[in-house]
Write an enzyme that holds these catalytic residues in place. Structure first.
Site, PDB file in Angstrom:
ATOM      1  N   LYS A 144       4.530   8.512   9.554  1.00  0.00           N
ATOM      2  CA  LYS A 144       4.208   7.832  10.817  1.00  0.00           C
ATOM      3  C   LYS A 144       5.203   8.058  11.959  1.00  0.00           C
ATOM      4  O   LYS A 144       5.130   9.061  12.659  1.00  0.00           O
ATOM      5  CB  LYS A 144       4.009   6.346  10.533  1.00  0.00           C
ATOM      6  CG  LYS A 144       2.855   6.120   9.505  1.00  0.00           C
ATOM      7  CD  LYS A 144       2.211   4.799   9.634  1.00  0.00           C
ATOM      8  CE  LYS A 144       1.292   4.460   8.464  1.00  0.00           C
ATOM      9  NZ  LYS A 144      -0.087   4.297   8.833  1.00  0.00           N
ATOM     10  N   TYR A 151       0.852  -1.195   0.000  1.00  0.00           N
ATOM     11  CA  TYR A 151       0.000   0.000   0.000  1.00  0.00           C
ATOM     12  C   TYR A 151       0.883   1.239   0.000  1.00  0.00           C
ATOM     13  O   TYR A 151       1.826   1.343   0.793  1.00  0.00           O
ATOM     14  CB  TYR A 151      -0.886   0.002   1.248  1.00  0.00           C
ATOM     15  CG  TYR A 151      -1.750   1.241   1.396  1.00  0.00           C
ATOM     16  CD1 TYR A 151      -2.816   1.483   0.518  1.00  0.00           C
ATOM     17  CD2 TYR A 151      -1.520   2.161   2.413  1.00  0.00           C
ATOM     18  CE1 TYR A 151      -3.607   2.623   0.666  1.00  0.00           C
ATOM     19  CE2 TYR A 151      -2.311   3.300   2.561  1.00  0.00           C
ATOM     20  CZ  TYR A 151      -3.358   3.520   1.677  1.00  0.00           C
ATOM     21  OH  TYR A 151      -4.146   4.643   1.817  1.00  0.00           O
ATOM     22  N   ASP A 189       9.133   2.660   0.191  1.00  0.00           N
ATOM     23  CA  ASP A 189       8.091   3.302   0.973  1.00  0.00           C
ATOM     24  C   ASP A 189       8.317   2.883   2.425  1.00  0.00           C
ATOM     25  O   ASP A 189       7.939   1.786   2.830  1.00  0.00           O
ATOM     26  CB  ASP A 189       6.722   2.861   0.455  1.00  0.00           C
ATOM     27  CG  ASP A 189       5.583   3.518   1.221  1.00  0.00           C
ATOM     28  OD1 ASP A 189       5.830   3.985   2.353  1.00  0.00           O
ATOM     29  OD2 ASP A 189       4.464   3.537   0.693  1.00  0.00           O
TER      30      ASP A 189
HETATM   31  N1  PMP Z   1       2.685   3.921   2.529  1.00  0.00           N
HETATM   32  C1  PMP Z   1       2.548   3.008   3.489  1.00  0.00           C
HETATM   33  C2  PMP Z   1       3.495   1.845   3.533  1.00  0.00           C
HETATM   34  C3  PMP Z   1       1.538   3.144   4.439  1.00  0.00           C
HETATM   35  O1  PMP Z   1       1.385   2.195   5.377  1.00  0.00           O
HETATM   36  C4  PMP Z   1       0.688   4.274   4.382  1.00  0.00           C
HETATM   37  C5  PMP Z   1      -0.404   4.488   5.405  1.00  0.00           C
HETATM   38  N2  PMP Z   1      -0.843   3.405   6.080  1.00  0.00           N
HETATM   39  C6  PMP Z   1       0.883   5.198   3.358  1.00  0.00           C
HETATM   40  C7  PMP Z   1       1.895   5.015   2.456  1.00  0.00           C
HETATM   41  C8  PMP Z   1       0.030   6.416   3.263  1.00  0.00           C
HETATM   42  O2  PMP Z   1       0.368   7.291   4.271  1.00  0.00           O
HETATM   43  P1  PMP Z   1      -0.701   8.374   4.807  1.00  0.00           P
HETATM   44  O3  PMP Z   1      -1.816   7.604   5.415  1.00  0.00           O
HETATM   45  O4  PMP Z   1       0.107   9.190   5.775  1.00  0.00           O
HETATM   46  O5  PMP Z   1      -1.118   9.175   3.634  1.00  0.00           O
END
Ligand code: PMP
Length: 452
Positions: free
Chosen positions: A293, A162, A265
């Site tokens: 995060k 994701y 990511d």
């Molecule tokens: N990349 C990863 C690996 C994630 O886990 C998330 C959110 N869970 C995102 C991108 C998107 O980040 P955000 O919710 O801060 O937009």
């Protein structure tokens, strides 16, 4: 809003559970919320609660308290950001000191330079950094930089990974198998209504941990058209699946040989699995990496880091904006978070490692004692619990696990004062202590009996 308890109530491990009594206030609040908030929530990922999406009142350290007054040992931590626990004192102090000094200046601050310097010294790929407010938008910038640099359009991503909710990359995160194509050559699946089908014409979906499929992608018709290969270097959005030995090295070699950028990511792994992120654990360094995060303890802040030449494209026609970028309270929170994480030679990570290992071992022990096929996979800082399998290595082997039993286990844990993410991932923080861990292990033992 009640004041945060100095001493949150310990998790209860044996309660008679009547969902309608225990969650009555959340049930009523959800009904009320549904008349004003669309779907009763502010993110689709919060809509799946059991018996309803829960409503929370306050949180401190390792505990969160819902509006019914139920206290939980929290392994959700805001979906990962709470690496120091909730409301960590150093972060609260830093934000409180900043708030009266102003929030947005539409200009630079020395505090954001300090934060950038923390990145360039902590993160191997970080020669230059830009900040934003969410992981989603930093991924957007990463893809834009890659396409600008290479003059190519295709983005390769892995099934089950994701990277935020925007159209160009929201594909095949959790596809139904009958729409997902062959295991070794998946087809893009769009999870949201309203997504433009054409946006994923430029997306190539690959199976995680399949080196042969990866090689085929770089020998097939698209081999010299792939701008970037993006991945969660440790797959945390589907069951916590580390890369198989050699897989990242293969990805690094193939991308370098074909002029494709490698993007990590690290929105979950960054500052969580180690201060230097997954790249410091694996030793395989990407061209660009995205963080969010854990860097900000829950304050909205995110980053992209990469080599100086690529990042310089932001001054050569690649547009990146954002009114809230480096808002002062988020920068203060991030500086305080990273300073705390780095203190005492990374003592916070040693504690997370100790507490996470104690929890993983204890869960294995109670499952073994009760003869239950509970699998615990991942790292002490982030691991997953599943049933009905002895291993999984990618999205398809993960979804073949017994997810109905997992769902019932998670609800039984919640009923016993232990809160785990809806996908069965447990996030640890430096605020969890032995009492939390041992109460959680006892609750898990009771939960396994309850769902047997
Ligand atoms: N990349 C990863 C690996 C994630 O886990 C998330 C959110 N869970 C995102 C991108 C998107 O980040 P955000 O919710 O801060 O937009």
């Amino acid at each position: 809003m009640r004041p945060v308890d100095a001493q949150p109530a310990p998790a209860t491990s044996s309660v008679a559970i009547d969902g309608h009594t225990r969650y009555a206030a959340s049930i009523a609040a959800f009904e009320r919320a549904s008349a004003s908030l669309a779907g009763g929530v502010s993110s689709n990922f919060r809509a799946g609660g059991d018996p309803v999406p829960l409503f929370f009142d306050h949180a401190s350290g390792s505990h969160v308290v819902d509006i019914d007054g139920n206290s939980y040992v929290d392994y959700v931590l805001g979906m990962g950001p709470g690496i120091l626990g909730h409301a960590p004192p150093a972060v609260v102090r830093a934000v409180q000191a900043q708030v009266p000094e102003g929030q947005l200046f539409a200009g630079q601050t020395l505090a954001e330079v300090e934060l950038a310097e923390r990145f360039t010294s902590a993160i191997a790929c970080a020669e230059r950094v830009r900040f934003g407010s969410s992981g989603t938008e930093m991924v957007q910038l990463a893809l834009r930089l890659a396409r600008a640099d290479t003059g190519r359009e295709v983005i390769a991503k892995f099934e089950g990974h994701y990277h935020g909710w925007l159209d160009p990359v929201l594909a095949s995160v959790a596809p139904p198998l009958d729409e997902a194509g062959p295991a070794d050559a998946p087809v893009p699946h769009l999870p949201s209504r309203g997504q433009v089908a054409s946006s994923v014409e430029q997306v190539l979906i690959l199976p995680w941990n399949d080196a042969a499929a990866l090689r085929r992608a770089f020998t097939g018709p698209l081999r010299d058209r792939i701008a970037a290969l993006i991945m969660e270097p440790i797959l945390c959005n589907t069951g916590v699946v580390p890369p198989s030995p050699g897989f990242l090295e293969t990805a690094r070699e193939l991308t370098a040989a074909h002029g494709t950028l490698l993007i990590y990511d690290e929105v979950i792994t960054g500052f969580r699995v180690a201060y230097g992120g997954a790249q410091s654990l694996t030793g395989v360094i990407p061209d660009l990496a995205v963080f969010a995060k854990a860097m900000g303890s829950g304050y909205p802040i995110a980053a992209i880091a990469g080599d100086a030449r690529l990042m310089a494209l932001t001054g050569q026609g690649v547009l990146h904006g954002g009114t809230y970028n480096t808002n002062a309270s988020s920068v203060a929170a991030a500086n305080a978070t990273l300073a705390t994480l780095a203190a005492d030679d990374g003592a916070a990570y040693r504690r997370i490692e100790d507490m996470g290992s104690r929890l993983m071992d204890g869960l294995r022990r109670v499952a073994h004692d009760k003869g239950v096929d509970l699998l615990i996979q991942g790292l002490p800082a982030a691991f997953n619990t599943t049933f009905g399998t002895s291993s999984y290595v990618d999205y398809r082997s993960y979804i073949a696990t017994d997810r109905d039993r997992q769902r019932r286990f998670l609800r039984a844990l919640q009923d016993r004062g232990v809160r785990v993410t809806a996908r069965g991932t447990w996030f640890l923080s430096a605020a969890h202590d032995e009492t939390d861990i041992d109460a959680s292990i006892r609750a898990a033992g009771d939960a396994l009996v309850a769902i047997a």
